[in-house]
Write a protein that holds these residues in place. Sequence first.
Motif, mmCIF file in Angstrom:
data_model
loop_
_atom_site.group_PDB
_atom_site.id
_atom_site.type_symbol
_atom_site.label_atom_id
_atom_site.label_comp_id
_atom_site.label_asym_id
_atom_site.label_seq_id
_atom_site.Cartn_x
_atom_site.Cartn_y
_atom_site.Cartn_z
ATOM 1 N N TRP A 141 1.048 8.071 -5.974
ATOM 2 C CA TRP A 141 0.031 9.084 -6.221
ATOM 3 C C TRP A 141 0.393 10.436 -5.601
ATOM 4 N N ALA A 142 1.138 10.423 -4.513
ATOM 5 C CA ALA A 142 1.631 11.688 -3.943
ATOM 6 C C ALA A 142 2.609 12.336 -4.912
ATOM 7 N N PHE A 143 3.464 11.548 -5.518
ATOM 8 C CA PHE A 143 4.412 12.066 -6.504
ATOM 9 C C PHE A 143 3.681 12.619 -7.728
ATOM 10 N N VAL A 144 2.692 11.904 -8.220
ATOM 11 C CA VAL A 144 1.917 12.379 -9.376
ATOM 12 C C VAL A 144 1.203 13.687 -9.025
ATOM 13 N N GLY A 145 0.643 13.781 -7.834
ATOM 14 C CA GLY A 145 -0.020 15.008 -7.402
ATOM 15 C C GLY A 145 0.950 16.171 -7.283
ATOM 16 N N ALA A 146 2.131 15.920 -6.694
ATOM 17 C CA ALA A 146 3.132 16.983 -6.558
ATOM 18 C C ALA A 146 3.629 17.442 -7.929
ATOM 19 N N LEU A 162 0.826 -1.210 0.000
ATOM 20 C CA LEU A 162 0.000 0.000 0.000
ATOM 21 C C LEU A 162 0.860 1.261 0.000
ATOM 22 N N TRP A 163 1.963 1.290 0.734
ATOM 23 C CA TRP A 163 2.809 2.484 0.801
ATOM 24 C C TRP A 163 3.328 2.859 -0.584
ATOM 25 N N PHE A 164 3.560 1.880 -1.453
ATOM 26 C CA PHE A 164 4.042 2.163 -2.801
ATOM 27 C C PHE A 164 3.000 2.963 -3.585
ATOM 28 N N HIS A 165 1.740 2.577 -3.486
ATOM 29 C CA HIS A 165 0.674 3.291 -4.185
ATOM 30 C C HIS A 165 0.483 4.699 -3.629
ATOM 31 N N VAL A 166 0.585 4.838 -2.323
ATOM 32 C CA VAL A 166 0.452 6.157 -1.698
ATOM 33 C C VAL A 166 1.565 7.075 -2.180
#
Length: 166
Positions: free
Chosen positions: A26-31, A19-23
Amino acid sequence: MSSSDPRNPAILLAPTTPLWFHVVKWAFVGALTFSLWVFYTVLQDYLKSSSVAETYRRSAIPLIQYRLEQRVWPEDFDLTKAPEGLNRYNFSKAWEKAAGDLTVTGTWRFVQSGAEGVAAITFEPKNVQDAQTFLIALDKRLDDGRPETGRFRIKAGVGSFTLPVE
């Protein structure tokens, strides 16, 4: 009655990535998306302020020439309607060339204050969503980037570029 559809549920499989990988992904994509949006807005202000800064520079040259030869500034006027005395210094030609490149509309004026020898070209932008942000970007192009100091000052949504006396 029997149906041809089997009633067996699909087998659930556990995810192969944690799960941490997906978080983090998506945090990187958002940033990255946020950074691109900020870059786009800053670039847009930069490009708009570029034409306005050039207009300040081009329209100041004939005014300074007038001041050096006549020893006084011309009376206050709207830059779109220059007085006849400035045509000798090619003000109309310089203004038409500078105004032709403008991407931001607004009100341009030449004003002199009560203090002897202090004159400025003022610009009040119209169709700009955030005039204060635009004027600060313009201040960075023309001067020191601080609205309250330097030759370009911002007050009540109007940018004022002070012309040198000598």
